[in-house]
Design a protein around this motif. Sequence first.
Motif, mmCIF file in Angstrom:
data_model
loop_
_atom_site.group_PDB
_atom_site.id
_atom_site.type_symbol
_atom_site.label_atom_id
_atom_site.label_comp_id
_atom_site.label_asym_id
_atom_site.label_seq_id
_atom_site.Cartn_x
_atom_site.Cartn_y
_atom_site.Cartn_z
ATOM 1 N N UNK A 165 8.783 14.739 -14.958
ATOM 2 C CA UNK A 165 7.680 13.778 -15.062
ATOM 3 C C UNK A 165 8.085 12.433 -14.475
ATOM 4 N N UNK A 166 9.321 12.025 -14.727
ATOM 5 C CA UNK A 166 9.793 10.742 -14.206
ATOM 6 C C UNK A 166 9.828 10.747 -12.681
ATOM 7 N N UNK A 167 10.332 11.832 -12.089
ATOM 8 C CA UNK A 167 10.425 11.899 -10.631
ATOM 9 C C UNK A 167 9.047 11.989 -9.984
ATOM 10 N N UNK A 168 8.140 12.748 -10.584
ATOM 11 C CA UNK A 168 6.783 12.829 -10.044
ATOM 12 C C UNK A 168 6.113 11.466 -10.101
ATOM 13 N N UNK A 169 6.294 10.761 -11.218
ATOM 14 C CA UNK A 169 5.698 9.423 -11.357
ATOM 15 C C UNK A 169 6.238 8.487 -10.281
ATOM 16 N N UNK A 170 7.564 8.466 -10.109
ATOM 17 C CA UNK A 170 8.171 7.569 -9.109
ATOM 18 C C UNK A 170 7.724 7.927 -7.698
ATOM 19 N N UNK A 171 7.624 9.229 -7.420
ATOM 20 C CA UNK A 171 7.220 9.671 -6.090
ATOM 21 C C UNK A 171 5.762 9.314 -5.819
ATOM 22 N N UNK A 172 4.885 9.568 -6.778
ATOM 23 C CA UNK A 172 3.471 9.212 -6.600
ATOM 24 C C UNK A 172 3.305 7.712 -6.424
ATOM 25 N N UNK A 173 4.058 6.945 -7.217
ATOM 26 C CA UNK A 173 3.976 5.489 -7.135
ATOM 27 C C UNK A 173 4.456 5.000 -5.771
ATOM 28 N N UNK A 174 5.551 5.563 -5.269
ATOM 29 C CA UNK A 174 6.090 5.163 -3.970
ATOM 30 C C UNK A 174 5.087 5.465 -2.859
ATOM 31 N N UNK A 175 4.483 6.654 -2.902
ATOM 32 C CA UNK A 175 3.511 7.034 -1.879
ATOM 33 C C UNK A 175 2.293 6.112 -1.918
ATOM 34 N N UNK A 176 1.834 5.807 -3.121
ATOM 35 C CA UNK A 176 0.645 4.962 -3.249
ATOM 36 C C UNK A 176 0.910 3.533 -2.797
ATOM 37 N N UNK A 177 2.066 2.987 -3.166
ATOM 38 C CA UNK A 177 2.397 1.602 -2.795
ATOM 39 C C UNK A 177 2.481 1.450 -1.281
ATOM 40 N N UNK A 178 3.098 2.432 -0.607
ATOM 41 C CA UNK A 178 3.333 2.305 0.837
ATOM 42 C C UNK A 178 2.117 2.737 1.662
ATOM 43 N N UNK A 179 1.465 3.827 1.267
ATOM 44 C CA UNK A 179 0.384 4.371 2.099
ATOM 45 C C UNK A 179 -1.013 4.130 1.533
ATOM 46 N N UNK A 180 -1.075 3.730 0.250
ATOM 47 C CA UNK A 180 -2.371 3.539 -0.373
ATOM 48 C C UNK A 180 -3.009 4.825 -0.862
ATOM 49 N N UNK A 181 -2.295 5.949 -0.726
ATOM 50 C CA UNK A 181 -2.837 7.249 -1.120
ATOM 51 C C UNK A 181 -2.372 7.609 -2.530
#
Length: 199
Positions: A165-181
């Motif tokens: 859950x922690x890794x999925x959260x960090x990965x989703x957050x990273x993708x959203x911050x950089x790409x807006x997706x």
Amino acid sequence: MHFKELEALVDIVKEGLQLDGVVISTPDFNPGFIHTMQYLQQMLTLRVFFIVEEISAQGTPVPFPSNHMYISSFERNGFQEELFSRLRCWFDEGLAPHTHHTRQIKDIALHLHSKSLKVGEFVIELTCKEFELLELLLECQGQYIPTEQILHQLWDRYTSPEIVRQYVYKLRHKIEIISGRSDIILFRRGIGYSVNPLI
């Protein structure tokens, strides 16, 4: 091995011992070390993975691929887990040099050698564990993978499911911050995680 053992490595290989590759740790990535390693690689044609505590190259470009190097302190939290993940990626890359280097679905692409994700025009650098997680989800695109299955494939059985859950959260957050997706990785309670089949 530690960088101080490089001369011994040369002697060992000259004696006829065949190596697939070596892992070398050094506290300081200085110009002298870079020169020695370039000479060693040219002479022995070895695959080398570096564990470096800090770069002190005084403006000298570091001529080694980033996916063959881990820059971090041994005392840093999570060092061992990330190092083993990177080593596994590096080793797998050597075993399968003819496999596809990119996994692409519509407007997202996962690049093996650079350990990066491209979403549209945005390039997102990933840790090896983030890369492994996203690669697993892409392999099963359109299917939900249970947390327990992800844990079994990417971590050992003694690790808590919370790490997924922690890794999925960090990965989703990273993708959203950089790409807006925010629509790339999906979650369904009690079912698991998936890559959006409509991306």
